[in-house]
Design an enzyme around this catalytic site. Structure first.
Site, mmCIF file in Angstrom:
data_model
loop_
_atom_site.group_PDB
_atom_site.id
_atom_site.type_symbol
_atom_site.label_atom_id
_atom_site.label_comp_id
_atom_site.label_asym_id
_atom_site.label_seq_id
_atom_site.Cartn_x
_atom_site.Cartn_y
_atom_site.Cartn_z
ATOM 1 N N ARG A 1 -4.273 8.965 9.513
ATOM 2 C CA ARG A 1 -5.001 9.747 8.490
ATOM 3 C C ARG A 1 -6.258 8.994 8.043
ATOM 4 O O ARG A 1 -7.375 9.375 8.353
ATOM 5 C CB ARG A 1 -4.060 10.042 7.295
ATOM 6 C CG ARG A 1 -4.566 11.139 6.356
ATOM 7 C CD ARG A 1 -5.578 10.704 5.337
ATOM 8 N NE ARG A 1 -5.102 9.639 4.470
ATOM 9 C CZ ARG A 1 -5.896 8.947 3.665
ATOM 10 N NH1 ARG A 1 -7.189 9.208 3.600
ATOM 11 N NH2 ARG A 1 -5.409 7.964 2.929
ATOM 12 N N HIS B 1 -2.821 -0.573 -1.318
ATOM 13 C CA HIS B 1 -3.568 -0.011 -0.187
ATOM 14 C C HIS B 1 -4.939 -0.699 -0.206
ATOM 15 O O HIS B 1 -5.751 -0.415 -1.082
ATOM 16 C CB HIS B 1 -3.674 1.504 -0.435
ATOM 17 C CG HIS B 1 -4.533 2.293 0.489
ATOM 18 N ND1 HIS B 1 -4.021 3.293 1.285
ATOM 19 C CD2 HIS B 1 -5.860 2.299 0.725
ATOM 20 C CE1 HIS B 1 -5.005 3.870 1.971
ATOM 21 N NE2 HIS B 1 -6.135 3.277 1.640
ATOM 22 N N HIS C 1 -8.523 -1.991 1.641
ATOM 23 C CA HIS C 1 -9.509 -1.926 2.726
ATOM 24 C C HIS C 1 -10.092 -3.328 2.896
ATOM 25 O O HIS C 1 -10.094 -4.132 1.964
ATOM 26 C CB HIS C 1 -10.573 -0.876 2.412
ATOM 27 C CG HIS C 1 -10.078 0.521 2.642
ATOM 28 N ND1 HIS C 1 -10.449 1.269 3.726
ATOM 29 C CD2 HIS C 1 -9.195 1.272 1.941
ATOM 30 C CE1 HIS C 1 -9.815 2.440 3.683
ATOM 31 N NE2 HIS C 1 -9.045 2.473 2.606
ATOM 32 N N CYS D 1 -13.207 6.001 3.937
ATOM 33 C CA CYS D 1 -13.261 7.316 3.300
ATOM 34 C C CYS D 1 -14.670 7.879 3.465
ATOM 35 O O CYS D 1 -15.640 7.239 3.070
ATOM 36 C CB CYS D 1 -12.899 7.188 1.823
ATOM 37 S SG CYS D 1 -13.105 8.747 0.957
ATOM 38 N N ASN E 1 -9.057 -0.084 6.781
ATOM 39 C CA ASN E 1 -7.939 -0.679 6.037
ATOM 40 C C ASN E 1 -7.606 -2.033 6.640
ATOM 41 O O ASN E 1 -7.918 -2.311 7.796
ATOM 42 C CB ASN E 1 -6.674 0.178 6.181
ATOM 43 C CG ASN E 1 -6.806 1.525 5.543
ATOM 44 O OD1 ASN E 1 -7.481 2.397 6.075
ATOM 45 N ND2 ASN E 1 -6.191 1.703 4.406
#
Ligand code: COA
Ligand code: ZN
Length: 273
Positions: free
Chosen positions: A13, A205, A207, A238, A247
């Site tokens: 994703r 999460h 990056h 994004c 990420n």
């Protein structure tokens, strides 16, 4: 006994949504199946968003139908609104990721509504998900810094965590959407959160924009966090957050955790093959 760490690979994703080339559903399924083969048991397979906004995430329903039912694997899908939730629910997705925002500018750029509206929508969806027995991971975007507003007051995330856990979210993930965090900042926020909330309900999460992803994972581990989003080969970013890059790479995190004696259930050599 080694402490277990849950790794959710968000590459299918967060990774693919930002690639110049849009992969076919067969190619997307093949990436997911390779992750499963390497022992990844938690995978964000795609999102149910406007195909005009993110063309690479089109046909996530067909993708899901291509995947094998596997009791050992949790398939997650990200949704930006109630419509996305209903689409995911209608095809049998059992784990949904919702996004709320620690800044108004990011909320506007990503989904065209204010952060308060996004919060209200998330709470409404969480209540519906409880009835539907769907597990909700609520992610707080730009918790450590915003591409438009710069530094973000940690109190914003603390407040969102309180409201979303009261509403009944199953897990709350603090996202460094543009890779702005440093390890000291991560320790400070995660320690503050773990004082009030059980760490098992929290996740991170990161990056890796400024090469601090792994150091930030380590800082969060030291604060008691046992759940991380990572992305195979460090794919990611994004499209609505200027400066956002990949990420933290799944293989880097697994290697570090293996060497530190944690258990991820993931086979590093299989992951690299
Ligand atoms: N899935 C699929 N289609 C959707 C949808 C969803 N979750 N939500 C809305 N749509 C459709 C609407 O039906 C409408 O289609 P139509 O023009 O054919 O009638 C169109 O998208 C626009 O709907 P609208 O409600 O006016 O939304 P918008 O244009 O303001 O866009 C979002 C809002 C949230 C749908 C859009 O910004 C979006 O999908 N953003 C996702 C961003 C993202 O994935 N970011 C990265 C992950 S954090
Ligand atoms: Zn991300």
């Amino acid at each position: 006994m080694a402490t277990n760490i849950t790794i959710t690979d968000v590459g299918p994703r967060d990774g693919l949504q930002n690639l110049a080339r849009v992969l076919s559903v067969v190619e997307r399924a093949s990436l997911i199946n390779s992750l499963i083969k390497a022992g990844v048991s938690s995978i964000e397979i795609g999102s149910f968003v406007s195909p005009r906004a993110v063309p690479a995430m089109k046909d996530t329903d067909s993708l899901f139908n291509l995947l094998e039912v596997n009791d050992n694997v949790d398939y997650f899908a990200l949704v930006p609104n109630l419509k996305g939730y209903q689409l995911a629910q209608s095809i049998g997705i059992k784990n949904v990721v919702l996004v709320v925002y620690a800044s108004n500018s990011m909320s506007n750029s990503n989904v065209g509504i204010t952060m308060k509206e996004a919060e209200a929508s998330a709470i409404k969806i969480i209540k519906q998900a409880i009835i539907d027995r769907i597990k909700i991971t609520a992610t707080i975007s730009v918790a450590f810094g915003c591409p438009f507003e710069g530094n973000i007051d940690p109190a914003v995330s603390v407040d969102l965590i309180d409201k979303l856990s009261d509403a009944g979210a199953d897990r709350l993930v603090l996202a460094d959407t543009i890779g702005a965090a440093n390890p000291r900042q991560v320790s400070s926020l995660m320690n503050r959160l773990t004082e009030k909330s059980d760490p098992q309900f929290l996740g991170c999460h990161f990056h890796d924009t400024r090469a601090m992803g792994l150091a930030n994972v380590y800082a969060a581990l030291e604060s008691g966090i046992r759940y991380f989003d990572t992305s195979i080969a460090g794919l990611g970013g994004c499209p609505f957050a200027p400066g956002s890059s990949g990420n933290v790479a799944t293989e880097d995190v697994v290697m570090m955790l293996d060497q530190m004696g944690y258990c991820t259930g993931i086979n590093l050599s299989e992951l690299l093959s």
